[in-house]
Scaffold this motif. Structure first.
Motif, mmCIF file in Angstrom:
data_model
loop_
_atom_site.group_PDB
_atom_site.id
_atom_site.type_symbol
_atom_site.label_atom_id
_atom_site.label_comp_id
_atom_site.label_asym_id
_atom_site.label_seq_id
_atom_site.Cartn_x
_atom_site.Cartn_y
_atom_site.Cartn_z
ATOM 1 N N TYR A 75 44.115 49.696 35.394
ATOM 2 C CA TYR A 75 43.753 48.286 35.267
ATOM 3 C C TYR A 75 42.412 48.206 34.551
ATOM 4 O O TYR A 75 41.576 49.104 34.665
ATOM 5 N N THR A 76 42.238 47.141 33.793
ATOM 6 C CA THR A 76 40.987 47.015 33.062
ATOM 7 C C THR A 76 39.806 46.984 34.025
ATOM 8 O O THR A 76 39.888 46.417 35.112
ATOM 9 N N ASN A 77 38.738 47.644 33.629
ATOM 10 C CA ASN A 77 37.520 47.732 34.441
ATOM 11 C C ASN A 77 37.638 48.719 35.608
ATOM 12 O O ASN A 77 36.818 48.686 36.524
ATOM 13 N N ALA A 78 38.646 49.592 35.579
ATOM 14 C CA ALA A 78 38.803 50.558 36.666
ATOM 15 C C ALA A 78 37.852 51.746 36.523
ATOM 16 O O ALA A 78 37.699 52.539 37.445
ATOM 17 N N GLY A 79 37.222 51.882 35.345
ATOM 18 C CA GLY A 79 36.269 52.968 35.134
ATOM 19 C C GLY A 79 36.813 54.105 34.294
ATOM 20 O O GLY A 79 36.270 55.210 34.314
#
Length: 432
Positions: A214-218
């Motif tokens: 998922y976006t922004n998961a690192g």
């Protein structure tokens, strides 16, 4: 001087609305939806999010989306706050958009339009830029009330938000179709070039490990940590839009070097517009070719389980089967309180192919890398080969791989005894 210029740049004042359709049984937590929509808006540097709210609706009104009372109430608020752009976190039909813009005297963007703007702002490669523009044109083709001024503008963005050079030219279907045809031709050339690059990589016997999540998961932070690369990594949705690949050396069980190719990809998101799933299929082809997928999760997020479902659904849409080789990487354990941290670590250790890490502090990263290396441990097989003298290129490749045990020159060519992995044998058989 730069600071002065930064202060002079006027940002568009935006208001975010998350429609919560109470009759929709599949609706998600509206607060989490609103927070994600605000984060999406914050990913555009030209916007200043002044306010946001959840709008509860029993059902959608076909002509205006919201009821007349709510429209009037919002009109007063938007005028008082001097709002220039309203972002609706969901689909808005062209008729609804036109009516709301007229009622509120502002510009309006739905979720698809906003994501297209972000994709345009973030796309780095030629292919990415072309794919975004094609997706934008397909989207705008259904909205003849909109201007497609981005075709004439020199600055970034797609022209939905507005800016220098906007002239409100009518988006004529034929012109859009002609432009789409030109873009498809350009894209075909770019894709052929990419195929050549992929074909040359296929000859390299290094396994490909793809990061998804998922976006922004690192993902990008992890990618930077282990490869030392400087990929754009920021606490912002859609920070990475084009795949970045780096060669990475790992240690094998005998202390030797094992080389892999690590690929960072665009982050996934819930309700990704169908135009963009199609547009970025080629961008995500690296995942289809991967020997191992690392599904990076933000384990500190309350929406972690829901996000996991979203990622797996998009992977299925892309043709990735449920039994595809995959490690689940629970990232951001450094953000958990001590009790939750200990519980997650214990659970990860108990589950196969699950690893708890912090890409920021480095905790758990070495164990994950060791597991990736161990995954590619393969029993070597001895084979006898006879290569015609004309196949000097394949012979050279075998020596480069260090798999040749013995070689004799015979009447028909080179008689070789090799010791290699099934992966190397497969690469060899695929060579022309």
């Amino acid at each position: 001087m730069a600071e002065l210029y930064e202060h002079e740049v006027k940002k568009t004042r935006a208001w975010v609305l998350h429609p919560d359709i109470t009759s929709d049984r599949d609706r998600r937590d509206p607060q989490a939806g609103l927070e994600e929509a605000v984060a999406l808006a914050a990913a555009l540097p030209d916007l200043e999010v002044v306010g946001s709210e959840i709008v509860r609706l029993p059902k959608i009104q076909p002509g205006h989306l919201f009821g007349s009372g709510k429209i009037e109430e919002l009109a007063q608020r938007l005028e008082a706050e001097e709002i220039e752009l309203v972002l609706v976190d969901g689909p808005v039909t062209p008729v609804q958009q036109r009516n709301l813009e007229k009622d509120w005297k502002v510009k309006l963007l739905d979720r698809t339009g906003l994501i297209l703007e972000i994709f345009s702002d973030r796309a780095r490669t030629r292919e990415g830029v072309l794919q975004v523009e094609m997706a934008a044109l397909s989207y705008q083709r259904t909205r003849l009330v909109r201007a497609w001024t981005h075709l004439e503008r020199q600055r970034g963005g797609l022209g939905f938000v507005g800016g220098p050079g906007e002239t409100q030219i009518e988006a004529d279907r034929r012109a859009i179709d002609e432009h789409l045809t030109r873009l498809r031709r350009q894209l075909e050339k770019v894709v052929k070039t990419r195929e050549l690059h992929r074909a040359s990589r296929a000859k390299v016997p290094f396994p490909i490990v793809a990061l998804v999540g998922y976006t922004n998961a690192g993902k990008s932070t992890f990618f930077n940590t282990v490869t030392g690369a400087e990929v754009f990594a920021k606490d912002m949705l859609f920070a990475t839009l084009d795949p970045t690949m780096r060669q990475l050396k790992l240690k094998d069980a005998h202390g030797g070097d094992r080389e892999i190719i690590l690929s960072d990809t665009v982050g996934f998101i819930s309700n990704l517009p169908t135009q963009l799933v199609a547009a970025f299929r080629a961008t995500l082809e690296e995942v289809l070719d991967a020997d191992l997928i690392l599904h990076v999760r933000d384990i500190a997020s309350e929406e972690s389980e829901t996000q996991k479902e979203d990622v797996l659904k998009i992977l299925n849409d892309l043709g990735i089967k449920d039994d595809a080789p995959m490690f689940e990487v629970w990232n951001k354990i450094d953000l958990l309180d001590p009790e939750a941290h200990a519980a997650r670590m214990e659970r990860a250790e108990a589950e196969e192919d699950v690893f708890a890490i912090s890409a920021v502090t480095g905790e758990g990263v070495e164990a994950l890398l060791a597991a990736i290396s161990a995954y590619f441990e393969e029993d070597k097989i001895e084979r006898d080969l006879l290569l015609p003298y004309a196949q000097g290129k394949k012979r050279a490749w075998l020596f480069e791989e260090g798999v040749v045990l013995n070689e004799e020159m015979v009447e028909d060519g080179y008689a070789l005894k090799v010791l290699w992995t099934p992966r190397q044998e497969k690469k060899f058989r695929e060579m022309t």
